[in-house]
Design an enzyme around this catalytic site. Structure first.
Site, PDB file in Angstrom:
ATOM      1  N   LEU A  81       0.956  28.965   4.132  1.00  0.00           N
ATOM      2  CA  LEU A  81       0.558  28.258   5.355  1.00  0.00           C
ATOM      3  C   LEU A  81       1.130  28.911   6.608  1.00  0.00           C
ATOM      4  CD1 LEU A  81       0.429  24.479   6.054  1.00  0.00           C
ATOM      5  CD2 LEU A  81       2.007  25.857   7.420  1.00  0.00           C
ATOM      6  N   ASN A 137       1.609  28.084  10.716  1.00  0.00           N
ATOM      7  CA  ASN A 137       1.367  27.201  11.851  1.00  0.00           C
ATOM      8  C   ASN A 137       1.842  27.844  13.140  1.00  0.00           C
ATOM      9  OD1 ASN A 137       3.791  26.066  10.359  1.00  0.00           O
ATOM     10  ND2 ASN A 137       3.883  24.600  11.997  1.00  0.00           N
ATOM     11  N   ASP A 138       2.619  27.199  13.965  1.00  0.00           N
ATOM     12  CA  ASP A 138       2.839  27.628  15.352  1.00  0.00           C
ATOM     13  C   ASP A 138       3.147  29.118  15.558  1.00  0.00           C
ATOM     14  OD1 ASP A 138       3.121  24.922  15.065  1.00  0.00           O
ATOM     15  OD2 ASP A 138       5.091  24.800  15.970  1.00  0.00           O
ATOM     16  N   GLN A 181       5.364  30.353  12.326  1.00  0.00           N
ATOM     17  CA  GLN A 181       5.836  29.435  11.299  1.00  0.00           C
ATOM     18  C   GLN A 181       5.099  29.762  10.004  1.00  0.00           C
ATOM     19  OE1 GLN A 181       8.130  26.305  11.733  1.00  0.00           O
ATOM     20  NE2 GLN A 181       8.741  28.201  12.720  1.00  0.00           N
ATOM     21  N   TYR A 215      12.516  26.396  12.320  1.00  0.00           N
ATOM     22  CA  TYR A 215      11.369  25.843  13.040  1.00  0.00           C
ATOM     23  C   TYR A 215      11.083  26.632  14.318  1.00  0.00           C
ATOM     24  CZ  TYR A 215      10.378  21.720  10.127  1.00  0.00           C
ATOM     25  OH  TYR A 215       9.970  20.872   9.132  1.00  0.00           O
ATOM     26  N   ASP A 226      12.055  23.149  19.194  1.00  0.00           N
ATOM     27  CA  ASP A 226      11.118  24.136  19.746  1.00  0.00           C
ATOM     28  C   ASP A 226      11.569  24.693  21.096  1.00  0.00           C
ATOM     29  OD1 ASP A 226       9.746  23.194  17.522  1.00  0.00           O
ATOM     30  OD2 ASP A 226       8.345  21.960  18.677  1.00  0.00           O
TER      31      ASP A 226
HETATM   32  C1  FRU Z   1       4.501  21.925  15.571  1.00  0.00           C
HETATM   33  C2  FRU Z   1       5.774  21.770  14.757  1.00  0.00           C
HETATM   34  C3  FRU Z   1       7.022  22.045  15.591  1.00  0.00           C
HETATM   35  C4  FRU Z   1       8.008  22.467  14.556  1.00  0.00           C
HETATM   36  C5  FRU Z   1       7.146  23.240  13.585  1.00  0.00           C
HETATM   37  C6  FRU Z   1       7.561  23.134  12.148  1.00  0.00           C
HETATM   38  O1  FRU Z   1       3.403  22.201  14.787  1.00  0.00           O
HETATM   39  O2  FRU Z   1       5.838  20.498  14.169  1.00  0.00           O
HETATM   40  O3  FRU Z   1       7.449  20.959  16.378  1.00  0.00           O
HETATM   41  O4  FRU Z   1       9.030  23.244  15.086  1.00  0.00           O
HETATM   42  O5  FRU Z   1       5.839  22.744  13.724  1.00  0.00           O
HETATM   43  O6  FRU Z   1       6.791  23.991  11.364  1.00  0.00           O
END
Ligand code: FRU
Length: 498
Positions: free
Chosen positions: A40, A42-43, A59, A102, A162
């Protein structure tokens, strides 16, 4: 914790090798968007233009297509179209990050790349703990962890994360997304002289000022652009209001001025950044040319994530294309970075195309990876204009209401769902299509719709239709010339014995 770091890396590289063929065999794999090699994504994190190279960290959960103890994966590029997969930047190996490294950001300081991120911990009692951490790199690839630089201050829940860092005049500033003990989303400002010692300045903005804007603000970003300050963030917990806030979580911005001394942001109303289905946690950086560049995550937390068909092929989610931001008339405009033009091949062009009540299909537009640009003539001569994309999604403009809509089939039950925005006039549409993603830039970036699409691969055609008569000029390019390779260092690291 060198051993734990080594074994986590080894496990992650093994996972890539184990599933590479399965991942590559997915017909929905994308051509010119950043994706996870497995697992996966993400950010976007630590986006920076450093020593002539763009770095995009992200991420990453290598071991499943769900969320968990995140790593920082890493891509780099000189021109935003030739990308190199780099060795893993961070693994969740230390006590203060054991449940995930994170999201966070990067800055250059004395020639070194400094990344700030949140160490996520679930303690023995199952409670969340949060630590803002620093890691430093000399080559932009290998990081030395410096540990925790900020502990959770009084008044906030452990949803405090973050960090985005930047320099203003002679000082460093950091903004953190937070939740008050009363469960209101907010953003907190810190300052520092040396990036190690941080002083809390205060809460620059909160959900209260907006008459409630969510219980948590994630992924804040603050920058000065076109003579104004822009504060971007991803609030959670907004209820939908007509055509606004229809995703599970939102991403948007306010415009104003940050009073650095008093730690107060004077600002206007919240505005969504993207009108599509999948867009969240964007991050920006300033490049050497002075452009403000944004990359977002093409996904939304908790929004049909477990229904995504790519999971059967051991991967999920991707990034948006890089976009350049400007502020015009108090609103952010997003346009694809100019480098993407280098991917254009095989121009097909048609002037003065007329579409009436009958649907028009041009075989030259059959395909799955392309850019299409439409420039409209007199928009008042028609009532409704529609682009049907692969019998899966539609872009619809209603002249009477001036509402532009993106419709698609829901990934789970195939029912039709839609997202809309209001514009004053339809002038141009620019579509970036990449197998299972679409990004629609409206009127040169006045609005953008970003979404995943999962059409039947046998249906690669686009149809135009209208009620009334629509005239437009059309340009279409196949998009190639984007490459994606693995760096030698990453190969070596992947093949190394622990
Ligand atoms: C946003 C989030 C952030 C966090 C990260 C964890 O998508 O929830 O706030 O740092 O993803 O993967």
């Amino acid at each position: 914790m060198q051993n734990k770091d080594r074994s986590l890396r080894k496990k992650a590289y093994e996972e890539i090798k184990k599933y590479q063929e399965v991942v590559d065999s997915d017909p929905y794999r994308l051509d010119y968007h950043l994706m996870p090699p497995v697992g996966l994504m993400n950010d976007p994190n630590g986006l920076i233009h450093w020593k002539g190279e763009f770095h995009v960290f992200f991420q990453w959960m290598p071991f499943k297509t769900g969320h968990g103890a995140k790593f920082w994966g890493h891509y780099s590029s000189r021109d935003l179209i030739h990308w190199t997969w780099q060795p893993i930047a961070l693994t969740p190996s230390e006590w203060y990050e054991q449940n995930g490294c994170y999201s966070g950001s990067a800055v250059n300081h004395e020639g070194k790349l400094n990344v700030f991120y949140t160490g996520n911990v679930k303690n023995d009692k199952g409670e969340r703990e949060t630590y803002q951490c620093l890691a430093v790199s000399e080559d932009g690839i290998h990081f030395e962890k410096k540990g925790v630089v900020i502990h959770l201050p009084e008044g906030y829940s452990a949803h405090f994360r973050d960090p985005k860092v930047w320099k203003h005049q002679d000082k460093w500033y950091m903004i953190i997304g937070a939740q008050t003990k009363e469960q209101l989303g907010c953003a907190v400002l810190y300052t520092s002289d040396d990036l190690m010692g941080w002083e809390l300045k205060g809460e620059i903005s909160s959900s209260k000022e907006h008459d409630y804007l969510g219980y948590m603000w994630e992924c804040p970003d603050l920058f000065h652009l076109d003579d104004i300050d822009v504060f971007m963030f991803s609030p959670q917990g907004l209820g939908s209001q007509g055509i606004h806030y229809n995703n599970v979580h939102q991403s948007g911005y306010v415009i104003g001025e940050l009073d650095y001394d008093r730690a107060v942001l004077h600002h206007g109303p919240f505005c969504e950044l993207d009108r599509g289905f999948e867009f969240y946690a964007p991050q920006t950086t300033l490049d050497d040319e002075g452009r403000r560049i944004l990359i977002g995550w093409m996904g939304v937390p908790d929004q049909d994530e477990e229904k995504q068909p790519t999971r059967a092929y051991k991967w999920i989610h991707n990034m948006t294309i890089p976009r350049e931001l400007r502020v015009k008339k108090g609103k952010i405009r997003q346009s694809p970075v100019k480098e993407l033009k280098k991917m254009r091949r095989n121009l097909f062009q048609k002037k003065d195309l007329k579409v009436n009540d009958e649907s028009l299909h041009l075989s030259e537009l059959d395909g799955a990876v392309m850019e299409v640009f439409l420039k409209f003539g007199d928009a008042d001569a028609f009532n409704r204009f529609e682009i049907d994309l692969f019998d899966y999604a539609k872009v619809i403009y209603q002249n009477e209401t001036k509402v532009l809509t993106l419709e698609r089939k829901n990934v789970d039950n195939k029912s039709i769902e839609s997202r809309s925005c209001q514009i004053s006039k339809l002038e141009t549409l620019q579509l970036f299509i990449d197998h299972s993603s679409i990004e629609v830039f409206v009127n040169e970036g006045e609005e953008v719709f970003t979404a995943r699409i999962f059409p039947d691969k046998k249906n690669a055609s686009i149809h135009f239709s209208a009620s009334g008569s629509v005239t437009f000029d059309l340009w279409k390019w196949d998009l190639t010339g984007y490459t994606y390779q693995t760096s030698e260092k990453a190969m070596r690291e992947a093949n190394k014995n622990p």
